[in-house]
Design a protein around this motif. Structure first.
Motif, PDB file in Angstrom:
ATOM      1  N   GLU A  71      19.936  41.141  53.100  1.00 41.65           N
ATOM      2  CA  GLU A  71      20.879  41.761  53.704  1.00 41.65           C
ATOM      3  C   GLU A  71      20.518  41.523  55.090  1.00 41.65           C
ATOM      4  N   VAL A  72      21.939  40.580  56.035  1.00 41.74           N
ATOM      5  CA  VAL A  72      21.349  40.169  57.278  1.00 41.74           C
ATOM      6  C   VAL A  72      21.518  41.291  58.041  1.00 41.74           C
ATOM      7  N   HIS A  73      20.498  41.137  59.097  1.00 41.48           N
ATOM      8  CA  HIS A  73      20.536  42.053  60.581  1.00 41.48           C
ATOM      9  C   HIS A  73      20.534  40.802  61.541  1.00 41.48           C
ATOM     10  N   LEU A  74      21.131  40.978  62.677  1.00 46.24           N
ATOM     11  CA  LEU A  74      21.188  40.237  64.099  1.00 46.24           C
ATOM     12  C   LEU A  74      20.811  40.956  65.084  1.00 46.24           C
ATOM     13  N   MET A  75      19.399  40.541  66.726  1.00 47.03           N
ATOM     14  CA  MET A  75      19.891  41.088  67.565  1.00 47.03           C
ATOM     15  C   MET A  75      19.784  39.859  68.913  1.00 47.03           C
ATOM     16  N   ASP A  76      20.005  40.399  69.413  1.00 47.27           N
ATOM     17  CA  ASP A  76      20.517  39.470  70.517  1.00 47.27           C
ATOM     18  C   ASP A  76      20.382  40.291  72.211  1.00 47.27           C
ATOM     19  N   LEU A  77      20.097  40.003  73.291  1.00 47.03           N
ATOM     20  CA  LEU A  77      20.478  41.281  74.575  1.00 47.03           C
ATOM     21  C   LEU A  77      21.693  41.015  74.813  1.00 47.03           C
ATOM     22  N   SER A  78      22.768  40.187  74.160  1.00 47.27           N
ATOM     23  CA  SER A  78      23.897  40.040  74.465  1.00 47.27           C
ATOM     24  C   SER A  78      24.526  40.035  73.890  1.00 47.27           C
ATOM     25  N   PRO A  79      25.380  41.218  74.415  1.00 48.27           N
ATOM     26  CA  PRO A  79      26.435  41.917  73.537  1.00 48.27           C
ATOM     27  C   PRO A  79      27.769  41.310  73.564  1.00 48.27           C
ATOM     28  N   GLN A  80      28.136  40.189  74.514  1.00 50.68           N
ATOM     29  CA  GLN A  80      29.134  39.054  73.897  1.00 50.68           C
ATOM     30  C   GLN A  80      28.988  39.033  72.602  1.00 50.68           C
ATOM     31  N   ARG A  81      27.252  37.993  72.506  1.00 51.55           N
ATOM     32  CA  ARG A  81      26.725  37.394  70.726  1.00 51.55           C
ATOM     33  C   ARG A  81      27.047  38.304  70.299  1.00 51.55           C
ATOM     34  N   LEU A  82      26.363  39.207  69.704  1.00 51.03           N
ATOM     35  CA  LEU A  82      26.636  40.287  68.623  1.00 51.03           C
ATOM     36  C   LEU A  82      27.785  40.987  68.410  1.00 51.03           C
ATOM     37  N   ASP A  83      29.063  40.494  69.631  1.00 48.70           N
ATOM     38  CA  ASP A  83      30.242  40.770  69.472  1.00 48.70           C
ATOM     39  C   ASP A  83      30.887  39.845  68.135  1.00 48.70           C
ATOM     40  N   LEU A  84      30.635  38.101  68.979  1.00 48.62           N
ATOM     41  CA  LEU A  84      30.909  37.152  68.325  1.00 48.62           C
ATOM     42  C   LEU A  84      30.805  36.644  66.773  1.00 48.62           C
ATOM     43  N   ALA A  85      29.167  37.751  66.674  1.00 44.82           N
ATOM     44  CA  ALA A  85      28.843  37.396  65.099  1.00 44.82           C
ATOM     45  C   ALA A  85      29.500  38.697  65.012  1.00 44.82           C
ATOM     46  N   ARG A  86      30.276  39.550  65.273  1.00 45.91           N
ATOM     47  CA  ARG A  86      30.798  40.564  64.408  1.00 45.91           C
ATOM     48  C   ARG A  86      32.166  39.847  63.823  1.00 45.91           C
ATOM     49  N   ARG A  87      32.830  39.274  65.309  1.00 47.88           N
ATOM     50  CA  ARG A  87      34.682  38.777  64.407  1.00 47.88           C
ATOM     51  C   ARG A  87      34.306  37.764  64.473  1.00 47.88           C
TER      52      ARG A  87
END
Length: 335
Positions: A188-204
């Motif tokens: 079960e993978v969780h991701l953490m980043d300072l950048s909302p853009q990068r987290l959005d790319l991980a989702r999309r």
């Protein structure tokens, strides 16, 4: 008749920090024994290349032809025309690490585009043992294998499996690759980043939904006891140190990124958890093969390629690409 001289080719050269130019260099027409010529098809721009451009790489002398995420067609010998992935880690074959089957951490390793000139050019000579058949892949897919193999190797080193709770800090290309192969391992993978853009790319682009802004208090509910593995892909000493308290008892911290700073942690907390710290460097042939199999099976999103740039345009665009890294995953260069 006038001698035409040695043929030349256009090469992408980082001349000095902040200076990237196209320069002519001799085009190799013969390879040393045991090496083959490769006509480059595609080159991925890596975080290492951006660090070189910014003057932040500790192991590099300028000027340097960059480029180590490479695909191409063999230009010489009986394998001529074959599409291959280039393993850019040139090992000595004789040191203790090499003798023990760990050429990825050879004590005298040379990485193309770092310790010696790389493949941002039309043709390069590479040891034949570093050329892996890329049957069933496109040249663009083959050029992405190396950076994905970094994450695949880190996951293999960690020993994670089905049901494990995993946190990947840093959602850039290396972090996304690590997250993809952790997911394939059943975690079960969780991701953490300072950048909302990068987290959005991980989702999309990759379908990850368990996303956390850096510094968020994640130790609650089902995560109250921490993560079985925390992979750091941030390149930040502060982020690495912040990840240690997020480990569950018996957990493993995997340092995928490299930092120049000293890393500090509480020995008492580590003993209490019986935790492990693992360094993960480069990748092995098995990791390259695992990535190619995953691409063939459709487990790696093609949308990780954010765009393509002809080599001739790169000098005018390099600085802008470096500044917009939060909005892109992988840029491929065509020679």
């Amino acid at each position: 008749m006038k001698d035409a001289g040695t043929p030349t080719m256009a090469c992408g050269v980082c001349v000095a920090p902040g200076r990237f130019e196209i320069q002519p260099r001799p085009c190799p027409e013969a390879a040393p024994e045991g090496w083959l010529l490769v006509d480059i098809a595609a080159i991925g721009i890596c975080g290492t290349d951006y660090h070189i451009f910014a003057g932040k790489h500790p192991f590099l002398d300028y000027p340097r032809v960059i480029g180590h995420e490479l695909s191409g067609h063999i230009a010489s010998g009986p394998r001529r025309g074959e599409l291959v992935v280039v393993n850019p880690y040139l090992s000595c074959g004789t040191c203790r690490a090499c003798r023990r089957g760990k050429p990825n951490c050879c004590s005298r390793i040379e990485v193309l585009g770092v310790h010696r000139d790389g493949g941002m050019c039309a043709r390069i000579a590479v040891p034949e043992g570093n050329l892996y058949p890329a049957e069933g892949l496109s040249p663009e897919q083959a050029a992405m294998v190396e950076f994905l193999a970094i994450g695949a190797h880190a996951v293999a080193r960690s020993g994670i499996g089905a049901g494990d709770l995993v946190l990947v800090t840093g959602a850039g290309p290396i972090g996304l690759g690590t997250a993809i192969f952790a997911r394939l391992a059943g975690a079960e993978v969780h991701l953490m980043d300072l950048s909302p853009q990068r987290l959005d790319l991980a989702r999309r682009l990759c379908g990850f939904e368990r996303l956390h802004p850096a510094g968020a208090d994640v130790l609650s509910g089902d995560l109250a006891e921490g993560f079985d593995a925390v992979f750091d892909a941030t390149g930040s000493a502060r982020a690495i140190e912040a990840g240690f308290p997020l480990l569950a008892h018996g957990g493993t911290a995997v340092l995928v990124s490299v930092v120049k700073d000293d890393i500090r942690f509480s020995d008492a907390e580590f003993h209490k958890r019986e935790a492990r710290i693992i360094g993960s460097r480069n990748a092995l042939r098995a990791d390259f093969d695992a990535v190619m199999a995953a691409i063939r099976a459709g487990h790696v999103p093609t949308a990780l390629v954010s765009g393509k740039v002809p080599l001739a345009e790169l000098p005018s665009r390099f600085a802008a690409l470096a500044e917009s890294r939060d909005d892109i995953v992988k840029i491929l260069v065509t020679p």
